[in-house]
Motif scaffolding. Structure first.
Motif, PDB file in Angstrom:
ATOM      1  N   GLY A 159      45.251   9.059  46.827  1.00 38.10           N
ATOM      2  CA  GLY A 159      44.656  10.387  46.722  1.00 38.10           C
ATOM      3  C   GLY A 159      44.479  10.825  45.277  1.00 38.10           C
ATOM      4  N   LEU A 205      40.861  11.573  43.358  1.00 39.85           N
ATOM      5  CA  LEU A 205      40.579  12.861  42.727  1.00 39.85           C
ATOM      6  C   LEU A 205      40.223  12.701  41.252  1.00 39.85           C
ATOM      7  CD1 LEU A 205      43.402  14.939  44.438  1.00 39.85           C
ATOM      8  CD2 LEU A 205      40.945  15.226  44.776  1.00 39.85           C
ATOM      9  N   ARG A 251      36.668  11.552  41.144  1.00 40.88           N
ATOM     10  CA  ARG A 251      35.723  12.641  41.438  1.00 40.88           C
ATOM     11  C   ARG A 251      35.601  13.608  40.261  1.00 40.88           C
ATOM     12  NH1 ARG A 251      32.324  11.052  44.720  1.00 40.88           N
ATOM     13  NH2 ARG A 251      31.751  13.208  45.227  1.00 40.88           N
ATOM     14  N   VAL A 311      49.020  15.555  43.004  1.00 41.13           N
ATOM     15  CA  VAL A 311      47.815  15.462  43.836  1.00 41.13           C
ATOM     16  C   VAL A 311      47.232  16.850  44.084  1.00 41.13           C
ATOM     17  CG1 VAL A 311      46.970  14.875  46.144  1.00 41.13           C
ATOM     18  CG2 VAL A 311      48.452  13.284  44.932  1.00 41.13           C
ATOM     19  N   LEU A 312      48.084  17.830  44.365  1.00 42.53           N
ATOM     20  CA  LEU A 312      47.602  19.197  44.584  1.00 42.53           C
ATOM     21  C   LEU A 312      46.931  19.751  43.328  1.00 42.53           C
ATOM     22  CD1 LEU A 312      50.610  20.721  46.573  1.00 42.53           C
ATOM     23  CD2 LEU A 312      48.388  20.032  47.486  1.00 42.53           C
ATOM     24  N   GLY A 345      43.569  18.146  42.846  1.00 41.88           N
ATOM     25  CA  GLY A 345      42.623  18.743  43.793  1.00 41.88           C
ATOM     26  C   GLY A 345      42.144  20.103  43.318  1.00 41.88           C
ATOM     27  N   LEU A 360      39.665  19.621  40.442  1.00 42.17           N
ATOM     28  CA  LEU A 360      38.350  19.203  40.938  1.00 42.17           C
ATOM     29  C   LEU A 360      37.568  20.392  41.479  1.00 42.17           C
ATOM     30  CD1 LEU A 360      36.285  17.034  41.739  1.00 42.17           C
ATOM     31  CD2 LEU A 360      37.582  16.702  43.857  1.00 42.17           C
ATOM     32  N   THR A 412      41.448  26.835  45.369  1.00 39.61           N
ATOM     33  CA  THR A 412      42.304  26.803  44.178  1.00 39.61           C
ATOM     34  C   THR A 412      43.536  27.665  44.372  1.00 39.61           C
ATOM     35  OG1 THR A 412      40.364  26.457  42.759  1.00 39.61           O
ATOM     36  CG2 THR A 412      42.386  27.198  41.692  1.00 39.61           C
ATOM     37  N   LEU A 419      45.957  26.091  46.942  1.00 38.11           N
ATOM     38  CA  LEU A 419      46.681  24.952  46.375  1.00 38.11           C
ATOM     39  C   LEU A 419      47.758  25.412  45.400  1.00 38.11           C
ATOM     40  CD1 LEU A 419      43.743  22.430  45.771  1.00 38.11           C
ATOM     41  CD2 LEU A 419      45.500  22.339  47.554  1.00 38.11           C
TER      42      LEU A 419
END
Length: 523
Positions: free
Chosen positions: A115, A119, A122, A162-163, A166, A169, A183, A186
């Motif tokens: 993950g 991210l 991306r 990971v959060l 994310g 992104l 946002t 998270l």
């Protein structure tokens, strides 16, 4: 199928392949420990024990670790328990409990690693579509971030990273209500897990406020979504994950003071969206955002005083004996040169690459990434754990730098790859400044598998030993009796703890000894 969907599928496949190959290599190299559930870090072992206790019947809201002394409340939440617990529950009928736990501690970090790589790819694609795959390769070797994704690392650091990736992104995406709400949600989820990533989310929030002030009415939707998402996420977190110790007056985890502080700050974007709806002047908007933010910070200071120093309540003796010796909690000043160079190397290279990118292609997204990386450097100056995030966030700019170096010749390209490969920095540090080799635990040390196995044959009781021993010993009954005898002899205690004889602290010393005595483990 359109190009965007093809790119997503391609990025997903590369991320999974990289994570699987590296995860498999790491698992094979450490299989003797993994198969015996000797995990890389004490926190990973305690996480596994917390999952075991929950699956074994301990209350969802009770995060007390009864294996430590008379019971020590943990500052974690159940969010990071969910992934390993789901894997264990699903695999136990097929594999049995032990093999299911081995599967969970092996697979869960690899899933998070995939993950994180996806991210990063991306994020890089937003800056330069040609750099996405290179960025994932760089992230896959971005030491020390890779250390929190190796099999066995089921602690919360990988999930929090990971959060944050994310949220980054989404933050560099379109200024929509949906992206702002994601946002905020998270950010709230990360707080429910722990406090470590809050400075980065503060930067994302400040960037959203600044964009709102500078772009005019076009930023109202995102800023409104940011406040709504944060407060909604906090509400769900409090309702579903607040522990029995939630009102403990501290700010080192998901406590009432920490949640109150974030809730107060989440009101700021809602207020500026309402007050500035009909204001076009950039100066006035900046003044509104600055005044409300400073006012909210002042209120947080009053309502959540512990958040000004999350580790302020750690006793001085415990800080000196334990916290100052935790690798990731050391600062640049206290860490050895080899450790600091290994931790900071690729992060600083990423900062330099991002600064070069901002100068070459100035834009909000590149500036935001640089701001996040500078935040990581500031955190690392206090605690080296900031390098985890900094190493990963530097991958997009380093990938773009490699793309530019490719056009300048093979020597420049090789140099760029060397600077971008995070795993080379600790190797170089070890080559130039060899660290003292610690001998492997022998059968005579109290952290060895043989010593732990010997403890399993003793009757239930209490042993004074390093805290690392506790998770490896068989769990106690649900309602252990108290008091219980100490099952170690004075000679054994001297060998394991450094005490020449068992000493009873006086009344004036009990408060300062409270932390170290939590190393007592109940069987």
């Amino acid at each position: 199928m359109d190009r965007e969907r093809l790119d997503l599928i391609s990025d997903f496949a590369i991320a999974v392949l990289l994570a699987f190959v590296l995860g498999l290599a790491w698992s094979i190299g450490d299989w003797s420990s993994l198969s015996a559930l000797r995990l890389p870090d004490t926190d990973d072992i305690m996480r596994l024990q917390q999952v075991r206790d929950w699956l074994g019947g301990q209350s969802w809201s009770d995060l007390t670790q009864y294996r430590l002394s008379t019971g020590v409340p943990m500052h974690w939440s159940r969010v990071a328990d969910l992934g390993p617990a789901l894997l264990i529950t699903a695999a136990t009928p097929l594999l049995g409990t032990h093999r299911a736990e081995v599967l969970a501690v092996t697979v869960w970090p690899i899933l998070l690693f995939a993950g994180a790589l996806l991210l990063v790819g991306r994020i890089a694609r937003h800056l330069d579509p040609d750099a996405a795959r290179t960025a994932m390769v760089i992230a896959a070797t971005a030491y020390p971030a890779t250390t929190i994704f190796v099999p066995g690392r089921i602690d919360h650091h990988g999930l929090q990273l990971v959060l944050l990736l994310g949220a980054t992104l989404v933050a560099i995406g379109k200024p929509t209500f949906r992206n702002g709400a994601i946002t905020g949600a998270l950010a709230a989820t990360s707080l429910v897990i722990g406090m470590e990533t809050m400075p980065f989310f503060a930067v994302l929030g400040a960037a959203a406020l600044l964009a709102w002030a500078c772009v005019g009415r076009g930023g109202d939707a995102r800023i409104l979504g940011l406040g709504v998402g944060t407060l909604t996420g906090l509400g769900i977190g409090i309702a579903g994950f607040a522990s029995r110790q939630w009102r403990y007056p501290a700010c080192d985890g998901f406590t009432q003071q920490a949640a109150t502080g974030l809730a107060i700050m989440a009101i700021v974007p809602l207020a500026v969206a309402v007050l500035g709806r009909h204001i076009i002047s950039v100066r006035v908007r900046l003044a509104i955002a600055a005044a409300l933010s400073l006012g909210a910070l002042g209120v947080v200071r009053l309502q959540s005083p512990a958040c000004g120093s999350p580790y302020g309540q750690v006793p001085i003796l415990l800080r000196r004996l334990w916290l100052d010796h935790v690798g990731e909690a050391q600062s640049i000043v206290t860490a050895s040169f080899g450790v600091a160079f290994g931790y900071l190397g690729v992060m600083l290279a990423g900062v330099a690459a991002s600064a070069w990118l901002v100068r070459r292609r100035p834009g909000r997204n590149a500036v935001l990434l640089l701001a996040l990386q500078c935040t990581a450097v500031a955190i690392a100056a206090v605690q080296l754990r900031g390098a985890y995030t900094g190493a990963m966030l530097g991958a997009p700019a380093l990938a773009i730098m490699i793309g530019a170096a490719r056009r300048r010749g093979i020597l420049t390209l090789v140099t760029a790859w060397i600077l971008s490969t995070g795993m080379l920095y600790p190797i170089a540090a070890e080559a130039f400044v060899p660290s003292a080799r610690r001998p492997a635990p022998s059968a005579s040390t109290c952290t060895s598998p043989q010593a732990i196995a010997a403890l399993d044959h003793l009757s239930p009781g209490m042993v004074m030993a390093p805290i690392d021993v506790a998770p490896g010993v068989s769990p106690p009954p649900r309602t252990p009796s108290w008091p219980v005898p100490i099952t170690a002899t004075p000679q054994e205690m001297s060998q394991c703890t450094g005490f020449s004889r068992p000493q009873r602290p006086g009344a004036s010393d009990r408060r300062s000894m409270e932390g170290p005595l939590r190393g007592l483990l109940r069987r």
